[in-house]
Structures are given as structure tokens and as C-alpha cells.
Design an enzyme around this catalytic site. Structure first.
Site, short mmCIF file in Angstrom:
data_model
loop_
_atom_site.label_atom_id
_atom_site.label_comp_id
_atom_site.label_asym_id
_atom_site.label_seq_id
_atom_site.Cartn_x
_atom_site.Cartn_y
_atom_site.Cartn_z
N ASP A 13 -9.69 -0.79 -37.03
CA ASP A 13 -9.89 0.47 -38.18
C ASP A 13 -10.63 1.25 -37.78
OD1 ASP A 13 -7.93 -1.85 -40.03
OD2 ASP A 13 -9.16 -2.01 -40.40
N LYS A 16 -7.48 4.20 -34.19
CA LYS A 16 -7.44 4.40 -33.20
C LYS A 16 -5.68 4.77 -33.44
CE LYS A 16 -6.65 -0.08 -33.29
NZ LYS A 16 -8.08 -0.45 -34.15
N LYS A 18 -4.39 7.38 -35.34
CA LYS A 18 -4.89 8.73 -35.42
C LYS A 18 -5.13 9.62 -33.99
CE LYS A 18 -7.73 12.07 -36.41
NZ LYS A 18 -8.51 13.08 -36.37
N GLY A 40 -3.26 -2.73 -38.86
CA GLY A 40 -1.79 -1.18 -39.18
C GLY A 40 -2.89 -0.10 -38.97
N HIS A 41 -1.96 1.16 -38.50
CA HIS A 41 -2.42 1.62 -38.01
C HIS A 41 -2.09 3.35 -38.96
CE1 HIS A 41 -2.69 0.16 -33.52
NE2 HIS A 41 -3.53 -0.26 -34.48
N ARG A 142 2.59 -22.70 -23.80
CA ARG A 142 4.10 -23.55 -22.74
C ARG A 142 5.17 -23.45 -23.65
NH1 ARG A 142 0.48 -25.59 -17.90
NH2 ARG A 142 -0.21 -26.55 -19.62
N GLN A 223 -6.64 -3.91 -32.95
CA GLN A 223 -7.67 -4.12 -33.95
C GLN A 223 -9.05 -3.67 -32.97
OE1 GLN A 223 -4.99 -6.64 -32.23
NE2 GLN A 223 -4.63 -6.27 -34.46
N LYS A 330 -14.30 9.81 -38.42
CA LYS A 330 -14.77 9.71 -39.76
C LYS A 330 -16.07 10.18 -40.10
CE LYS A 330 -12.10 6.64 -42.71
NZ LYS A 330 -11.47 5.59 -42.61
N LEU A 331 -16.33 11.32 -39.06
CA LEU A 331 -17.59 11.78 -39.35
C LEU A 331 -17.87 12.35 -41.20
CD1 LEU A 331 -20.47 12.30 -37.77
CD2 LEU A 331 -19.64 14.19 -37.37
N GLY A 414 -10.99 14.28 -40.17
CA GLY A 414 -10.79 13.89 -41.36
C GLY A 414 -9.48 13.71 -41.10
P1 GDP Z 1 -6.14 1.90 -36.65
O1 GDP Z 1 -6.18 0.77 -37.56
O2 GDP Z 1 -8.01 2.07 -35.62
O3 GDP Z 1 -5.84 3.19 -36.64
O4 GDP Z 1 -7.49 2.70 -38.41
P2 GDP Z 1 -6.62 2.14 -39.48
O5 GDP Z 1 -5.88 2.91 -39.92
O6 GDP Z 1 -6.54 1.40 -40.21
O7 GDP Z 1 -7.80 3.04 -41.11
C1 GDP Z 1 -8.61 4.28 -40.17
C2 GDP Z 1 -8.98 5.25 -41.66
O8 GDP Z 1 -9.16 6.11 -41.51
C3 GDP Z 1 -7.15 5.79 -41.42
O9 GDP Z 1 -6.40 5.75 -42.89
C4 GDP Z 1 -6.52 6.55 -41.38
O10 GDP Z 1 -5.96 8.01 -41.28
C5 GDP Z 1 -8.32 7.64 -41.27
N1 GDP Z 1 -9.08 7.88 -40.87
C6 GDP Z 1 -8.64 8.27 -38.74
N2 GDP Z 1 -9.39 9.45 -38.81
C7 GDP Z 1 -10.58 10.19 -39.73
C8 GDP Z 1 -11.27 11.30 -39.55
O11 GDP Z 1 -11.74 11.52 -38.84
N3 GDP Z 1 -11.72 11.31 -40.77
C9 GDP Z 1 -10.84 10.42 -42.06
N4 GDP Z 1 -11.81 10.58 -43.45
N5 GDP Z 1 -9.95 9.66 -42.11
C10 GDP Z 1 -10.07 9.01 -40.96
P1 IMO Z 2 -6.53 -2.37 -36.58
O1 IMO Z 2 -5.50 -2.56 -34.88
C1 IMO Z 2 -8.85 -5.13 -38.21
C2 IMO Z 2 -8.65 -9.49 -38.14
C3 IMO Z 2 -8.01 -10.24 -39.56
C4 IMO Z 2 -9.18 -11.13 -38.78
C5 IMO Z 2 -9.52 -11.78 -37.66
C6 IMO Z 2 -8.23 -12.87 -37.33
O2 IMO Z 2 -5.48 -1.78 -37.95
O3 IMO Z 2 -7.22 -2.04 -36.17
P2 IMO Z 2 -5.08 -12.51 -37.53
O4 IMO Z 2 -4.32 -12.67 -38.44
O5 IMO Z 2 -5.41 -11.21 -36.20
O6 IMO Z 2 -5.56 -13.58 -36.88
O7 IMO Z 2 -6.76 -12.76 -37.90
O8 IMO Z 2 -8.24 -10.43 -36.86
N1 IMO Z 2 -8.01 -8.37 -37.94
C7 IMO Z 2 -8.03 -7.23 -37.88
N2 IMO Z 2 -9.07 -6.44 -38.50
N3 IMO Z 2 -8.37 -4.49 -38.28
C8 IMO Z 2 -7.17 -4.78 -37.60
O9 IMO Z 2 -6.27 -4.13 -36.41
C9 IMO Z 2 -6.69 -6.59 -37.31
N4 IMO Z 2 -5.96 -7.35 -36.85
C10 IMO Z 2 -6.45 -8.35 -37.12
O10 IMO Z 2 -8.54 -9.24 -40.80
O11 IMO Z 2 -10.59 -10.79 -39.48
MG MG Z 3 -5.72 -0.84 -38.96
#
Ligand code: GDP
Ligand code: IMO
Ligand code: MG
Length: 427
Positions: A13, A16, A18, A40-41, A142, A223, A330-331, A414
Site C-alpha cells: 500500500d 504502487k 499511482k 488493492g491498487h 504440484r 504487496q 504521500k509526503l 497527492g
Molecule cells: P498500492 O497498493 O501500493 O497501490 O497502494 P494503495 O492504493 O493501496 O494505497 C495508496 C493510497 O494512497 C491510495 O489511496 C492512493 O490514491 C493514495 N496515494 C498515492 N500516492 C499518494 C500521494 O503522494 N499523496 C496522497 N495523499 N495520496 C497518495
Molecule cells: P497491495 O498490493 C497490504 C497482507 C495481508 C496479510 C498478509 C497475508 O495493495 O500493497 P494474503 O491474503 O496475501 O495471504 O495475506 O499480507 N497483504 C497486504 N497488505 N497490501 C497488500 O497488497 C496486501 N496483500 C496482502 O493483510 O497480513
Molecule cells: Mg494496496
């Protein structure tokens, strides 16, 4: 020409989605190489917000071919609902390619994920419950089902039988659940075959030929480094290799082809699920980071655990991935603190430790050693260049760069595509 890997440097999270979307317009292919719909991206384009789970974030860039590599685990029903959701919003998904060698998340894998967690009780991993671990376990044992198996009913039936033989014993005798019927599973899996067919390809060949033709390929990790099955905080990890080497095995591209490895690094730290997290905050600062940063899981809706930046982890990510660059995200969320603590080392049983300990016991005992950097109060979301940032924000970035071991080449201020400061070009 470049093959770039873009991956999470912390516990996921980091932003990635963005970062991938930002580069999506300038690359020919975006490839997911591991994980599945546990990811979840979030991608924000103008006033539109997209949550992608299985599909590579390049799917939102018209010129780009999105690829699901052999290392990914695919839940076909989730894939279809994601494709439908995008099609309803006018996104063309017809270029998608899926490896015939990618493994299928079957309904019984999802069941096993959920019952295993329930039986672990307070020792649970806190998985996303999407069947990820059991599907990779079947792959390694397997007895996995691959996308290509959906095109041979007899082989598929034999494989589902093999997978269910042992599992049904476990489900009925240990977990007290009903047995799962082979015929029902086969029928469900076959029902996906026709719709999947146009996407199925020899993605290893496609990607290697693309690289030979000087096309640009971006590998998008799911992840993060600390969730890696080998290099993360085992057992509180996911069941695949998000680290850079995973891109090679999960897409069938040799390491000599990879020119750049970009670590996505949040300006503070978050984690979802169980496991150690030295800089975790349980006070109003943690609550503020969660609220201002919108730190709620895209996949499961769980609140993310929040804490200060951890330079020990960033240095570790640089090392195990061979990072060439960081993209600091997210600075803007840190605006408004008078001073910002940054963890520069750990104290473990009275001793100062500069590097991530390999021992799980030591890591559980690690207490953060903080340095306090002066904060800033100016709005930075409109900053377009490094010099637009207030002096203290510039110094915060420089300090993080110094501690983390690789240049910070971009800064997110942002969620939107244009809310980014580019320092060194990635392409
Ligand atoms: P990912 O799983 O690595 O793609 O990240 P997520 O989407 O789960 O979580 C990142 C969150 O931060 C999302 O809601 C993005 O829209 C938001 N985001 C990404 N870059 C920035 C940033 O530079 N500033 C702010 N405020 N939000 C950001
Ligand atoms: P993105 O790509 C944050 C965490 C779960 C749990 C552990 C194992 O959005 O960054 P799993 O279902 O993969 O067997 O769960 O990994 N986890 C994540 N945490 N961002 C993710 O994906 C994650 N995918 C799995 O919360 O701790
Ligand atoms: Mg995510």
C-alpha cells in the site's frame, strides 16, 4: 531498452498503483508477476478513482498492453467482475494477456484460506481471505490448477480430484466442514474457459520478443518487500515473492534484462494484518496518519496500522531488491506536524542495531530509535518541482534519501497523476 521493476519497499500500500499509472502512458507493457486479488491498487485519474486488484495498473493507459504473468494466481470470477466494472466505465480491456501457466484460485482454495485462519485463532496471519496462500501451496505441492487446464476437461478433472483427495479429508475430519464435490468445481472452472480464451497467451514469449524489439516493459509488484515469503517478516507475510527477483520468475524474463528497480516508499509506514511493526503508533499521531492518509484497506476495508518512517526497513529494501531509485509517496500527509520522528535504528535487548535482524525473535523485540526532523505547515500539494517544497520538507526528503541508500527520483504530494514531483526521469 529498459525493463523496469516497480515494487513496494515496505508492507504494501505504498502507492504502487499511482506510480505504475503515472508511467503507464510511456511504457508498452505493464506486467503483474506475483500475488493475486489480495492486492488493492488505487489509481486516481482526474475525478475518476479506480481500485484494481488483479489487473495491472497499466490497463488505464490506452497504448499499454497489460499482462498477468505466470507467477500470478488468478481468481476468474474476480477477474471478470473487475473487467466488467472497467468496461462499464468505458475502459478498453481487450489488450489484456494472461499466462496459460498462471495458477487458478479455486473455490476450495478460498475455503481453506478462511478455515485455516479461523483455526489459527489469535495466531492468525490476518490474510485477505482470497485463497492466495492455499493456491500457492497447491502450486508448490504440484496439485495446482493452471489456466491452460481449463481447456482439457479430462486433465482438469484428474487434477481437481488430486487436489481434493487430501483436502476433503482435512475439511471433513479436522475442520468439521462438508466435503467439496469434484464435479461441481470442474463445472464452475469450465464455465470460465470461453470468456478467458481470447486473453490466454504465451506471455513469456511475448515479453521477451517485446524486449528484443526495444519495447519498454514495466513489472508492477503487488504487496511489498516485508511481505515477501523469503525476505519478509515470516510467517506474517504473503505467499509469493514481491521482491525484484520475483519479476524474473513470475514473468519468465532474465535478470540481465532488468535495467531499473524502483522501490515505492511511503513517507511514513503502514501495515495491514498481523505481525511485528516496530514504529507502529497507538496514539493520536497514528490516528491522524490514518485519517489524513486515508489508510483503509482497498481490498478488505480494514483500517491500516500506521507508524513513523522506518529507515532500517528502507535500507533493507534497497539491499534485497538492488533498488536503483525510490519513489517517495504521500509526503503531503505529513504536513502540519511540528516535528516528525524518523526511526534510524533499533534498540534490541539494550543494544543499538542498524540493520534489520534476521532473527524473528529479535525483530519482535526491536524498539525504534528516533531522530526528530523539523516539520512544515505549508500546503505542498501544488508543488511541481523539488524547489517548490518548503525547506523543511526538502530536508526531510534529503534525510530519508541519505538513510535509505538509493536516490529519491520522484515524490508524491497527492493521489492524482499530476500531483508528483519528478526529480530524475525513470525512462
Ligand atoms: P498500492 O497498493 O501500493 O497501490 O497502494 P494503495 O492504493 O493501496 O494505497 C495508496 C493510497 O494512497 C491510495 O489511496 C492512493 O490514491 C493514495 N496515494 C498515492 N500516492 C499518494 C500521494 O503522494 N499523496 C496522497 N495523499 N495520496 C497518495
Ligand atoms: P497491495 O498490493 C497490504 C497482507 C495481508 C496479510 C498478509 C497475508 O495493495 O500493497 P494474503 O491474503 O496475501 O495471504 O495475506 O499480507 N497483504 C497486504 N497488505 N497490501 C497488500 O497488497 C496486501 N496483500 C496482502 O493483510 O497480513
Ligand atoms: Mg494496496
Amino acid at each position: 531498452m529498459p525493463a523496469l521493476v516497480l515494487l513496494g519497499a515496505q508492507w504494501g500500500d505504498e502507492g504502487k498503483g499511482k506510480a505504475t499509472d503515472l508511467l503507464g502512458g510511456s511504457v508498452d507493457y505493464v506486467v503483474r508477476y506475483q500475488g493475486g486479488n489480495n492486492a488493492g491498487h488505487t489509481v486516481v485519474v482526474g475525478d475518476q478513482k479506480y481500485a484494481l486488484h488483479l489487473l495491472p495498473s497499466g490497463i488505464l493507459s490506452p497504448g499499454c498492453t497489460p499482462v498477468i504473468g505466470n507467477g500470478v494466481v488468478v481468481d476468474p470470477s474476480v477477474l471478470f467482475s473487475e473487467l466488467n466494472g472497467l468496461n462499464d466505465r468505458g475502459v478498453d480491456t481487450s489488450k489484456l494477456l494472461i499466462s496459460g501457466n498462471a495458477h487458478v484460485i479455486t473455490p476450495y482454495n478460498v475455503t481453506v484460506d478462511k478455515v485455516t485462519e479461523r483455526f489459527l485463532g489469535k495466531r492468525k496471519i490476518g490474510t485477505t481471505g482470497r485463497g492466495i496462500g492455499p493456491t500457492y501451496a497447491d502450486k508448490i505441492n504440484r496439485v495446482g490448477i493452471r489456466i491452460q487446464d481449463l481447456y482439457d476437461e479430462s486433465i482438469l478433472t484428474q487434477k481437481v480430484e488430486a487436489a481434493l483427495d487430501g483436502k476433503n479429508q482435512l475439511l471433513t475430519k479436522v475442520f468439521n466442514r462438508r466435503a467439496i464435490e469434484v464435479g461441481q468445481v470442474v463445472e464452475e472452472l469450465l464455465s470460465y474457459a470461453d470468456r478467458l480464451k481470447p486473453y490466454v497467451a504465451d506471455t513469456v514469449l511475448v515479453l521477451n520478443q517485446a524486449l528484443e524489439q526495444d519495447k519498454v516493459v514495466l513489472f508492477e509488484g503487488g504487496q511489498g518487500t516485508l511481505l515477501d515469503i523469503d525476505h519478509g517478516t515470516y510467517p506474517f507475510v504473503t505467499s509469493s515473492n514481491p521482491t525484484a527477483g520475483g519479476a524474473c520468475t513470475g514473468a519468465g524474463v532474465g535478470p540481465t534484462k532488468i535495467s531499473r528497480v524502483i522501490g515505492i516508499l511511503k513517507a511514513y509506514t503502514t501495515r495491514v494484518g498481523s505481525g511485528p511493526f516496530p514504529t507502529e503508533l497507538f496514539d493520536e499521531d497514528g490516528e491522524a496518519l490514518r485519517r489524513i492518509g486515508g489508510e483503509r484497506g482497498v481490498t478488505t476495508g480494514r483500517d491500516r496500522r500506521c507508524g513513523w518512517f522506518d529507515a532500517v526497513i528502507a535500507r533493507y529494501a534497497t539491499r534485497v531488491n538492488g533498488l536503483t531509485d525510490f519513489f517517495l509517496t504521500k509526503l503531503d500527509v505529513l504536513t502540519g506536524w511540528e516535528q516528525i520522528p524518523v526511526c534510524v535504528a533499533y534498540e534490541i535487548d539494550g543494544e543499538r542495531v542498524e540493520e534489520l535482524p534476521y532473527s524473528q525473535t529479535d525483530f519482535h523485540h526491536a524498539k525504534p530509535v528516533y531522530e526528530y526532523l523539523p516539520g512544515w505547515s505549508e500546503d505542498i500539494t501544488k508543488a511541481k518541482s523539488f524547489s517548490d517544497l518548503p525547506k523543511n520538507a526538502q530536508d526531510y526528503v534529503k534525510a530519508l534519501e541519505e538513510m535509505s541508500g538509493a536516490p529519491i527520483s520522484a515524490i508524491g504530494v497527492g493521489p492524482g497523476r499530476d500531483e508528483t514531483i519528478e526529480i530524475n526521469s525513470f525512462l
